[in-house]
Structure formats: structure tokens, C-alpha cells
Design a protein around this motif. Structure first.
Motif, mmCIF file in Angstrom:
data_model
loop_
_atom_site.group_PDB
_atom_site.id
_atom_site.type_symbol
_atom_site.label_atom_id
_atom_site.label_comp_id
_atom_site.label_asym_id
_atom_site.label_seq_id
_atom_site.Cartn_x
_atom_site.Cartn_y
_atom_site.Cartn_z
ATOM 1 N N MET A 1 36.063 11.037 -13.737
ATOM 2 C CA MET A 1 35.290 9.792 -13.837
ATOM 3 C C MET A 1 35.839 8.943 -14.982
ATOM 4 N N VAL A 2 35.951 9.558 -16.135
ATOM 5 C CA VAL A 2 36.454 8.834 -17.299
ATOM 6 C C VAL A 2 37.581 9.647 -17.912
ATOM 7 N N ARG A 3 38.666 8.981 -18.245
ATOM 8 C CA ARG A 3 39.763 9.688 -18.898
ATOM 9 C C ARG A 3 40.331 8.762 -19.973
ATOM 10 N N SER A 4 40.354 9.221 -21.202
ATOM 11 C CA SER A 4 40.925 8.393 -22.255
ATOM 12 C C SER A 4 42.087 9.120 -22.898
ATOM 13 N N ASP B 1 42.108 8.088 -32.275
ATOM 14 C CA ASP B 1 42.790 9.076 -31.456
ATOM 15 C C ASP B 1 41.816 9.909 -30.618
ATOM 16 N N VAL B 2 41.018 9.191 -29.820
ATOM 17 C CA VAL B 2 40.024 9.883 -28.999
ATOM 18 C C VAL B 2 40.585 10.147 -27.609
ATOM 19 N N SER B 3 40.652 11.385 -27.221
ATOM 20 C CA SER B 3 41.081 11.736 -25.863
ATOM 21 C C SER B 3 40.003 12.590 -25.222
ATOM 22 N N ILE B 4 39.395 12.063 -24.172
ATOM 23 C CA ILE B 4 38.378 12.856 -23.477
ATOM 24 C C ILE B 4 38.577 12.735 -21.975
ATOM 25 N N THR B 5 38.085 13.704 -21.267
ATOM 26 C CA THR B 5 38.005 13.590 -19.815
ATOM 27 C C THR B 5 36.613 14.000 -19.389
ATOM 28 N N MET C 1 19.036 16.322 -31.100
ATOM 29 C CA MET C 1 19.661 17.554 -30.605
ATOM 30 C C MET C 1 18.954 18.099 -29.374
ATOM 31 N N GLU C 2 17.611 17.909 -29.329
ATOM 32 C CA GLU C 2 16.842 18.493 -28.225
ATOM 33 C C GLU C 2 17.266 17.914 -26.881
ATOM 34 N N GLU C 3 17.865 16.712 -26.908
ATOM 35 C CA GLU C 3 18.199 16.058 -25.644
ATOM 36 C C GLU C 3 19.500 16.572 -25.039
ATOM 37 N N VAL C 4 20.281 17.273 -25.845
ATOM 38 C CA VAL C 4 21.603 17.624 -25.330
ATOM 39 C C VAL C 4 21.682 19.053 -24.795
ATOM 40 N N ILE C 5 20.592 19.830 -24.941
ATOM 41 C CA ILE C 5 20.708 21.243 -24.568
ATOM 42 C C ILE C 5 20.890 21.439 -23.061
ATOM 43 N N TYR C 6 20.564 20.431 -22.279
ATOM 44 C CA TYR C 6 20.735 20.561 -20.825
ATOM 45 C C TYR C 6 22.088 20.034 -20.357
ATOM 46 N N ALA C 7 22.871 19.496 -21.262
ATOM 47 C CA ALA C 7 24.141 18.890 -20.863
ATOM 48 C C ALA C 7 25.139 19.956 -20.429
ATOM 49 N N ASP C 8 26.094 19.539 -19.574
ATOM 50 C CA ASP C 8 27.166 20.457 -19.177
ATOM 51 C C ASP C 8 28.171 20.585 -20.310
ATOM 52 N N LYS C 9 28.287 19.510 -21.076
ATOM 53 C CA LYS C 9 29.320 19.477 -22.096
ATOM 54 C C LYS C 9 28.815 18.619 -23.248
ATOM 55 N N VAL C 10 29.098 19.038 -24.453
ATOM 56 C CA VAL C 10 28.702 18.266 -25.630
ATOM 57 C C VAL C 10 29.960 17.900 -26.412
ATOM 58 N N ILE C 11 30.000 16.631 -26.813
ATOM 59 C CA ILE C 11 31.114 16.172 -27.638
ATOM 60 C C ILE C 11 30.522 15.728 -28.972
ATOM 61 N N VAL C 12 31.032 16.234 -30.065
ATOM 62 C CA VAL C 12 30.534 15.829 -31.380
ATOM 63 C C VAL C 12 31.566 14.923 -32.032
ATOM 64 N N MET C 13 31.088 13.764 -32.498
ATOM 65 C CA MET C 13 32.001 12.816 -33.135
ATOM 66 C C MET C 13 31.646 12.647 -34.599
ATOM 67 N N ASP C 14 32.665 12.436 -35.403
ATOM 68 C CA ASP C 14 32.444 12.154 -36.809
ATOM 69 C C ASP C 14 33.576 11.261 -37.281
ATOM 70 N N ASP C 15 33.203 10.143 -37.900
ATOM 71 C CA ASP C 15 34.185 9.249 -38.472
ATOM 72 C C ASP C 15 35.240 8.813 -37.457
ATOM 73 N N GLY C 16 34.814 8.513 -36.242
ATOM 74 C CA GLY C 16 35.723 8.000 -35.220
ATOM 75 C C GLY C 16 36.552 9.061 -34.517
ATOM 76 N N LYS C 17 36.395 10.303 -34.908
ATOM 77 C CA LYS C 17 37.203 11.353 -34.278
ATOM 78 C C LYS C 17 36.300 12.322 -33.525
ATOM 79 N N ILE C 18 36.892 12.967 -32.521
ATOM 80 C CA ILE C 18 36.159 14.042 -31.852
ATOM 81 C C ILE C 18 36.382 15.310 -32.654
#
Lengths: 265, 306
Positions: B25-28, B53-57, B230-247
Motif C-alpha cells: 500500500m505504502v512504500r517509502s 531517512d525514513v524507509s517503511i513498507t 499506547m493503549e490504542e496500538v496494542i491491536y495493531a499488526d505492526k508498530v513503528i516508533v519514531m523519534d527525532d524524524g527517524k524510525i
């Protein structure tokens, strides 16, 4: 107090008037206003008032709610009455130093007040019974000929409908800012008119800033939903004239006739 | 309505979707976005890298959550998905379309719908149904179909009874559901929600998260939820944590929340239960890592007691 202003708001209900084509309502209101200025004597005003009362009854909008709309223009109303009362020449009925009230002045002031009240009630009834989107659609379709003159009709109509949508939100915001400032000791309630007006100035800056921020957010949200002007847009509720719209036109024509007849009385 | 077997089919599809053969769906690729601040003469005063330098799929049908504290670049990333911002360097593909391609901009925005933080600032009409119809109107959908779409999406978010109401009279959670319906009516393949619950009370938050989960499971919409709860993400298939513009972290909720110390170093909390389990484990109780729900915790503690 500030949230009491009801002028320009939509009042959801299910009446014949609500279902009427917005084009009919728009041009009808315009015709009604023209009629008010055609009126020459009290018979005419009586006819207009009776018709308005009947239409208000039909609209199912509570009368008290409509009258609240007058609050916003009360100062304007008072000014008009004053000017007409004191500055009309004719046979004097009352004189004291430089103040002179004439018979013609009283007549004119009363007529002006009635005319203004009827005008405001009538036009606010239109906004009470028409959703801003319908209003926009109606205006857009009525003004479409102006497109040939490169007038951005769709954009103007869209701006108008958004302005109407944001009236209650900005009023709420003003209320909030006022309370926040009152909590820190601001005083909006005592003092003369000028002092109160001055106290309002510090309200304007935060209000403007928040309005601009909202505008920016809204523009982004609209773009995110693929808004790109009127080109290629379809309508969820396209306008179609129905039988009741024909009837409404007939009623309007009759009203015009009555007003013209009263001029002869 | 959907019966249980449908769920199973969907669930199985999801498993297959894990393979590389399924479309993304999304690829960076190496996404960089810079905010350039200029002084009065137009000279560059400072450059802030909001994305570095964010690369996600993200695969179709996934529920992905992006976490990060304020200023971590998560909202900037969201705005890229909708082509509201264009990368300074690198490329981002949404459903195979490059967001730099200006001719595709409306297609991209239709494919990846976006819900914003403040519900008041994204509702444009004064009647709920007219607002939901706004998107399809812009797309040039025929009138009859607009009505069908409006009805379907209002039902999907459970707001059909309110279709004639004024948005001003609704609660925050209801307004946000209307906004979601407005996006659903455009038939997107992916919804990006930029902190949709930040301005809501706990009840509204639950309402919105439940709605989003349902859309993901029943309609198969790809969901990208940006949040700092945090409570909203426990059902997610995948979690991405970002800090200072980076994954800085990527993985399933369980993998992420097992690393309590690391999360804390990025100024983030873990759900209360997870925290409690972590502390108990440190104190010597033999509990597994990454406990996410109260039920799980109770089970683990009972197993311990035996």
C-alpha cells in the motif's frame, strides 16, 4: 449571552418550507424585500406582516427563536428610528430646545422600524429553513450566468457556506476566550459603552489567530478530500423544480399583486 | 452482515499478505523532509530535518500504528501519505503512485484518505450526511451513487441515525466518526489517521479506535494510526516508533512493548499492565515479556501462582 445570536443559522425541521427549492426561497426572499420597499402605506405592511406570519407558521420554526435574531441588529434599528424621528422636516408636534419631532418624522420612523423588522425576520427565515449547502447550491445556480463574466461563482458560494458553518464555532471560541480572560481578571461587564468596547479589543487578537489556524486546517482537510474547485464536481442533492415550487411561485406572484394593489389604497 | 467464516477468510488472506508477492500500500525509500526557516532577507536561518531517512513498507490490509512523542515527525510522515507534503529527498509510493507526480495527486488523495486531529476543523457541511457526501462530490461521483456511499459509510461507523443532525451538536467522538465516514465514502484503500483521538475524552477515544478496528477487519481497509496513546496500538499488526524524524523501532506490539527500557529512552510510556508486569518481573516474578492486556496478565499471574 453571545451564543444567543441566531441570525443566519439553520433550524433543522421538516416543513414544506424546508423542502422548497433553495432557488425559489432565494428569489422569493429577494422579491419579498423588493416588495417591502414598494409598499406605500400601512395596508401594505399589514399584508406583508400577515403573509410573513403565515409563512413562519408553515416553517415550524418557533417564533421566539426567530425574534432572537433581531437582537443582533437592535442598535442599527434604534439608529434608524432616531435619525428618522429627529431629522425629518414637516409639521412639528413636539419641540424642546433643539429637539424637534414632526408628524412626518413619527410616521417615517415607525414605517422604517416595521420595514426593517419585517425585512430581517423574512430573510432570517430563509436561512433558518435552508441548509448552507442548499443555499450555496441555489446561489450558485442562480448566479451561473455571471460565470461568463469570469466571476468565480462557485468559489464565492463555497466561501459563504463555510462562513455560515463557522459562525457557531467562532462564537463558542469567543465565549471561551472571554471566560479565560475573565478568569484572569478581565472585566467585560461594567463601565460605559466605550469602556466595554475597549475591553473587547484583547479578544480580537486570539480570536483572529485561532480563526486563521482553523482556516488553514480546514483548507488542508478539504484538499485531503480532493476538493479542487467547482470543476468536475457532482452534487449529492442536485436541484430539481417540483410541483410545490410552482405553487410557491404562484403564491409569490399573488403576494406581489396584493402589494401593488395596496399602493392604490 | 459478515458472518464468522468471512472473518476467517479475511484472516487467512492477511497471513498470505505477509509474503513479498502481495502489493504494498505504502512504500517509502530514504524519505527526507526538511523545514527551512528563513530570515527577512530570505537567507536560510536553520534547517530542521522533520523526517530523516525514513524507509517503511505497509502491506494492504494491515493495521499499522506509528508512535512518537511531540515533534518526532509522525504527523509530517502522515501528511506525505496524502501528498499534502512532498519529500525533499527520497520517494514515497502510495499504491504504486509516486507522490511527486502532480498529475496523480487526486488519485493519491482518493487512495489514501486522511483524518485529522481536530474534528471541528475538518467538517465542512452543517448536516452530517452532506459532509459525508463532500468527498464523493469532489470526485465527480454520480448523485445516486453518492447516496449509496453516504449510507454505507455512515452505517459502517455507526452514525446512520445521526445523518440529519448538525455536526455542532455531536460529541467529539461522534464528530470524529463522521469525519471517518467522510473519508470512507471516497472508497480509499488506506486511511491515515493523524492523532484522531488527541482531542477526545476517554469514551470518545474508545469509540473511534473501535470504529477504526472494525473498518480494518470488516472492510479490509489499510489503517495507519498515528497516536501517542499506547493503549490504542496494542491491536495493531505492526508498530513503528519514531523519534527525532527517524524510525527507531519496528515490530509487533508484543515485540515493541517487551523493550520497556528502550521505549522509555524515547520518552514514551508503555500500557499500565505491561509496566506492572515488567516491574514484577524485575522484582523476581517469572512473567513473560510484552504482556499487553489485563486478561493476559491475569492468566500469566495465575500460571505463576501454580
Amino acid at each position: 449571552m453571545i451564543r444567543d445570536i441566531t441570525i443566519g443559522q439553520y433550524y433543522p425541521s421538516d416543513s414544506v418550507l424546508h423542502r422548497l427549492d433553495p432557488r425559489v426561497k432565494l428569489s422569493g426572499t429577494f422579491l419579498y424585500i423588493v416588495c417591502l420597499f414598494l409598499v406605500k402605506n400601512w395596508w401594505g405592511y399589514l399584508a406583508a406582516a400577515v403573509c410573513l406570519a403565515a409563512v413562519i407558521k408553515l416553517s415550524k420554526v418557533p417564533f421566539g427563536y426567530i425574534v432572537k435574531g433581531l437582537k443582533a441588529v437592535i442598535i442599527l434599528l434604534l439608529f434608524t428610528v432616531m435619525f428618522n424621528l429627529f431629522l425629518t422636516s414637516g409639521t412639528p408636534v413636539f419641540e424642546w430646545k433643539f429637539i424637534r419631532v414632526t408628524k412626518e418624522g413619527i410616521d417615517l420612523a415607525a414605517a422604517m422600524a416595521v420595514r426593517l423588522i419585517l425585512l430581517i425576520l423574512g430573510s432570517s427565515l430563509m436561512t433558518f429553513t435552508t441548509t448552507p449547502n442548499q443555499l450555496t447550491d441555489g446561489l450558485e445556480s442562480l448566479l451561473r450566468p455571471l460565470n461568463k463574466l469570469h466571476v468565480p461563482v462557485h468559489e464565492v458560494a463555497m466561501m459563504m457556506s463555510i462562513a455560515l458553518r463557522f459562525i457557531p464555532i467562532l462564537l463558542e471560541e469567543t465565549d471561551k476566550i472571554m471566560k479565560a480572560q475573565q478568569a484572569r481578571g478581565a472585566d467585560f461587564e461594567t463601565g460605559g459603552l466605550i469602556q466595554r468596547a475597549k475591553a473587547m479589543v484583547p479578544l480580537l487578537v486570539p480570536l483572529f489567530i485561532s480563526a486563521f489556524r482553523r482556516a488553514g486546517d480546514l483548507a488542508m482537510a478539504m484538499e485531503a478530500r480532493c476538493y479542487h474547485g467547482g470543476k468536475g464536481r457532482t452534487k449529492m442533492k442536485p436541484l430539481h423544480y417540483k410541483k410545490r415550487d410552482g405553487v410557491a411561485w404562484l403564491v409569490l406572484a399573488m403576494f406581489l399583486a396584493v402589494v401593488v394593489v395596496t399602493r392604490k389604497l | 452482515m459478515y458472518c464468522k467464516s468471512d472473518f476467517r477468510v479475511l484472516g487467512r488472506k492477511k497471513q498470505f499478505a505477509g509474503k513479498d508477492t502481495i502489493e504494498k500500500m505504502v512504500r517509502s525509500e530514504n524519505l527526507i523532509f526538511e523545514y527551512i526557516r528563513r530570515d527577512e532577507e530570505g537567507n536560510v536561518e536553520s534547517i530542521t530535518k522533520a523526517l530523516d531517512d525514513v524507509s517503511i513498507t505497509i502491506s494492504k490490509g494491515d493495521f499499522v500504528a506509528i508512535l512518537g512523542h511531540n515533534g518526532s515527525g509522525k504527523s509530517t510522515l502522515a501528511k506525505h501519505m496524502n501528498a499534502l507534503l512532498v519529500p525533499t529527498e527520497g520517494t514515497l509510493f502510495v499504491d504504486g503512485m509516486d507522490t511527486k507526480d502532480e498529475e496523480k495527486i487526486w488519485e493519491i488523495r482518493q487512495a489514501a484518505g486522511m483524518v485529522f486531529q481536530n474534528p471541528d476543523n475538518q467538517i465542512i457541511a452543517t448536516v452530517v450526511e452532506e459532509d459525508v457526501g463532500f468527498g464523493p462530490e469532489n470526485l465527480g461521483v454520480p448523485t445516486k451513487e453518492i447516496w449509496e456511499r453516504v449510507e454505507k459509510s455512515l452505517r459502517a461507523v455507526g452514525m446512520y441515525e445521526y445523518r440529519k443532525h448538525s455536526p455542532n451538536k455531536l460529541s467529539g467522538g461522534q464528530k470524529q466518526r463522521v469525519a471517518i465516514a467522510g473519508i470512507m465514502a471516497m472508497k480509499p484503500q488506506c486511511i491515515v489517521l493523524d492523532e484522531p483521538t488527541a482531542m477526545l475524552d476517554p469514551n470518545g477515544r474508545k469509540e473511534v479506535v473501535r470504529t477504526v478496528r472494525e473498518l480494518n477487519q470488516k472492510e479490509g481497509v489499510t489503517v495507519l494510526l498515528i497516536t501517542h496513546y499506547m493503549e490504542e496500538v496494542i491491536y495493531a499488526d505492526k508498530v513503528i516508533v519514531m523519534d527525532d524524524g527517524k524510525i527507531v523501532m519496528q515490530g509487533t506490539p508484543r515485540e515493541i512493548f517487551a523493550q520497556v527500557e528502550k521505549l522509555k529512552s524515547y520518552r514514551m510510556d508503555v500500557p499500565q499492565v505491561t509496566e506492572l508486569a515488567y516491574k514484577l518481573k524485575q522484582a523476581g516474578m517469572p512473567l513473560p515479556d510484552g504482556i499487553l492486556s489485563i486478561e493476559e496478565f491475569v492468566e500469566a499471574v495465575q500460571a505463576c501462582a501454580k
